[in-house]
Design a protein around this motif. Structure first.
Motif, mmCIF file in Angstrom:
data_model
loop_
_atom_site.group_PDB
_atom_site.id
_atom_site.type_symbol
_atom_site.label_atom_id
_atom_site.label_comp_id
_atom_site.label_asym_id
_atom_site.label_seq_id
_atom_site.Cartn_x
_atom_site.Cartn_y
_atom_site.Cartn_z
ATOM 1 N N VAL A 39 -1.502 -1.369 11.346
ATOM 2 C CA VAL A 39 -2.239 -2.183 12.264
ATOM 3 C C VAL A 39 -3.778 -1.819 12.419
ATOM 4 C CG1 VAL A 39 -0.175 -2.501 13.817
ATOM 5 C CG2 VAL A 39 -1.854 -0.588 14.271
ATOM 6 N N ARG A 40 -4.438 -2.872 12.845
ATOM 7 C CA ARG A 40 -5.955 -2.414 12.983
ATOM 8 C C ARG A 40 -6.155 -1.583 14.003
ATOM 9 N NH1 ARG A 40 -8.258 -6.475 14.482
ATOM 10 N NH2 ARG A 40 -6.870 -8.041 14.477
ATOM 11 N N ALA A 82 0.814 -1.196 0.111
ATOM 12 C CA ALA A 82 -0.118 0.026 0.032
ATOM 13 C C ALA A 82 0.897 1.210 -0.058
ATOM 14 C CB ALA A 82 -1.061 -0.060 1.361
ATOM 15 N N THR A 83 0.386 2.283 -0.696
ATOM 16 C CA THR A 83 0.934 3.342 -0.609
ATOM 17 C C THR A 83 0.478 4.502 0.644
ATOM 18 O OG1 THR A 83 1.514 3.621 -3.014
ATOM 19 C CG2 THR A 83 1.717 5.952 -1.780
ATOM 20 N N PRO A 101 11.991 1.718 7.316
ATOM 21 C CA PRO A 101 10.576 1.090 6.900
ATOM 22 C C PRO A 101 10.354 -0.209 7.674
ATOM 23 C CG PRO A 101 11.581 1.706 4.876
ATOM 24 C CD PRO A 101 12.587 1.979 6.001
ATOM 25 N N GLU A 102 11.597 -1.016 7.852
ATOM 26 C CA GLU A 102 11.255 -2.383 8.595
ATOM 27 C C GLU A 102 11.079 -2.109 10.034
ATOM 28 O OE1 GLU A 102 15.708 -1.353 8.732
ATOM 29 O OE2 GLU A 102 14.032 -0.861 7.504
ATOM 30 N N PRO A 137 4.130 14.690 5.594
ATOM 31 C CA PRO A 137 4.887 14.976 4.619
ATOM 32 C C PRO A 137 5.666 13.677 4.244
ATOM 33 C CG PRO A 137 6.093 15.667 6.402
ATOM 34 C CD PRO A 137 4.555 15.342 7.007
ATOM 35 N N LEU A 138 5.271 12.382 4.862
ATOM 36 C CA LEU A 138 5.958 11.198 4.400
ATOM 37 C C LEU A 138 5.154 10.533 3.716
ATOM 38 C CD1 LEU A 138 6.965 10.144 8.278
ATOM 39 C CD2 LEU A 138 8.481 11.258 6.502
ATOM 40 N N GLN A 139 5.620 9.466 2.708
ATOM 41 C CA GLN A 139 4.949 8.757 1.859
ATOM 42 C C GLN A 139 5.784 7.296 1.918
ATOM 43 O OE1 GLN A 139 4.265 9.071 -2.312
ATOM 44 N NE2 GLN A 139 2.090 9.664 -1.669
ATOM 45 N N MET A 140 5.092 6.253 2.238
ATOM 46 C CA MET A 140 5.881 5.068 2.527
ATOM 47 C C MET A 140 5.223 4.081 1.473
ATOM 48 S SD MET A 140 6.282 5.529 6.565
ATOM 49 C CE MET A 140 4.910 6.506 6.645
ATOM 50 N N ARG A 141 5.662 2.976 1.168
ATOM 51 C CA ARG A 141 5.272 1.702 0.654
ATOM 52 C C ARG A 141 5.190 0.473 1.569
ATOM 53 N NH1 ARG A 141 2.574 0.808 -4.126
ATOM 54 N NH2 ARG A 141 4.097 -0.653 -5.005
ATOM 55 N N LEU A 142 4.258 -0.060 2.113
ATOM 56 C CA LEU A 142 4.049 -1.096 3.145
ATOM 57 C C LEU A 142 3.301 -2.093 3.016
ATOM 58 C CD1 LEU A 142 3.679 1.733 6.314
ATOM 59 C CD2 LEU A 142 5.723 0.373 5.589
ATOM 60 N N PRO A 143 3.231 -3.114 3.390
ATOM 61 C CA PRO A 143 2.407 -4.585 3.144
ATOM 62 C C PRO A 143 1.140 -3.918 3.903
ATOM 63 C CG PRO A 143 4.400 -5.131 4.227
ATOM 64 C CD PRO A 143 4.489 -3.657 4.317
#
Length: 350
Positions: free
Chosen positions: A346-347, A254-255, A340-341, A260-266
């Protein structure tokens, strides 16, 4: 002897209208150390006492080594328990305390004494048999309580907050000793604590409990790195909780935007829209060229590391960094970056 497997099948406990443990299914594999972790009142000690036979379940069954023990009294379960208070007899010597259960079961005093001396050797107390328990330190008394439990050669060993009365250094030493002893003997252990550091250090698996039920179960690494909910994440060590937005989903990733941050995460099955993010403190790094403005509110020297309290556009953050290297002081304006790690979706808690 094959290590005993413990099975909870729909086990639950009520006190009148109060649900102390909601009906649950759980398996503790033989020869493993499983910790029940959670805040006060979550049901972990009640679950432990049901294994021991000190509390009768309101529903469900308990099996130990394939044998249904639900209706058996404590003395017929081949289970030993180490209590938070140690529960040693002050009028007995150390040897008499350890041998007490054997003598009560009909073994001769001479044979019981031999086994008790061997048990004291096994917990690092050779030659301590003639002493009085009140002459011993807290750590030594805990070892006596452990020897008294082990001398009965139980299939299952239960610990109820065993280290809560010890100072920090002794607590670390004893938890290492308990873990080493469990691995050497291969006995099945169920261990109750509210201390997440203790749970991480000793466990093969951890069962996090909340509101009389299981919030999540897994290995220490699974629960720390991949918590399911905000509650589990914040209970399994220090954690920064921030809000973000899932803007796009492509395959397993997911993007995610947070200020101001943008990350690619599961994406972990979460839909597009507002989301909850957990940032571990060790994943937050102060750096001159980081993408996130950060004002240092407090810097606390902790020896090998420094804890920074930061004010940022996405909220107040805790960062933990090695003290060997560049440092910042309270009042400094800095920039922060994320590894990123150490960031996970989370829900939200219900």
């Amino acid at each position: 002897m094959t290590p005993a497997r413990i099975e909870f099948r729909g086990i639950g406990k009520r006190y009148g209208t109060v649900q102390a443990v909601k009906p649950l299914d759980l398996v503790v594999e033989g020869g493993t150390l499983v910790t029940l972790l959670g805040p006060s009142g979550c049901g972990k000690t009640t679950l432990l006492r049901m294994i021991a036979g000190l509390e009768a379940p309101s529903e469900g069954r308990i099996l130990i080594g394939g044998r249904d023990v639900t209706d058996l009294p404590p003395g017929e379960r081949n289970v030993s328990m180490v209590f938070q208070s140690y529960a040693l007899f002050p009028h007995m010597t150390v040897l008499e305390n350890v041998a007490y259960g054997l003598v009560s079961s009909g073994l001769s005093r001479r044979a019981a004494a031999r086994r008790a001396e061997a048990a004291l050797d096994g917990v690092g107390l050779p030659g301590f048999g003639p002493r009085q328990t009140f002459e011993m330190s807290g750590g030594q008394q805990q070892r006596v309580a452990l020897a008294r439990a082990l001398v009965l050669e139980p299939e299952v060993l239960l610990f109820d907050e065993p280290l809560s009365n010890l100072d920090a250094r002794l607590r670390r030493s004893m938890r290492d000793d308990i873990r080493a002893l469990q691995q050497r003997l291969g006995v099945t252990v169920v261990y109750v604590t509210h201390d997440q550091g203790e749970a991480l250090a000793v466990s093969d698996r951890i069962v996090v409990m909340r509101n009389a039920g299981i919030a999540q179960a897994g290995t220490p690494m699974e629960l720390y790195v991949q918590p399911d909910t905000v509650f589990v994440a914040t209970f399994m060590g220090e954690a920064n909780h921030v809000r973000g937005m899932i803007e796009a989903i492509e395959g397993p990733l997911a993007t995610v935007a947070a200020g101001p941050l943008q990350m690619r995460l599961p994406h972990r099955g979460l839909p597009m829209g507002p989301c909850d993010l957990i940032l571990r403190p060790e994943a937050v790094r102060l750096a001159q060229d980081g993408p996130l403005p950060a004002a240092v509110r407090r810097a606390t020297y902790m020896g090998a590391q420094i804890e920074y309290r930061l004010a940022t556009p996405i909220g107040d953050l805790l960062a933990i960094m090695p003290s060997a290297g560049p440092t910042w002081q309270a009042g400094d304006d800095a920039r922060a970056a994320l590894r990123p790690e150490g960031v996970v979706l989370v829900r939200a808690d219900m």
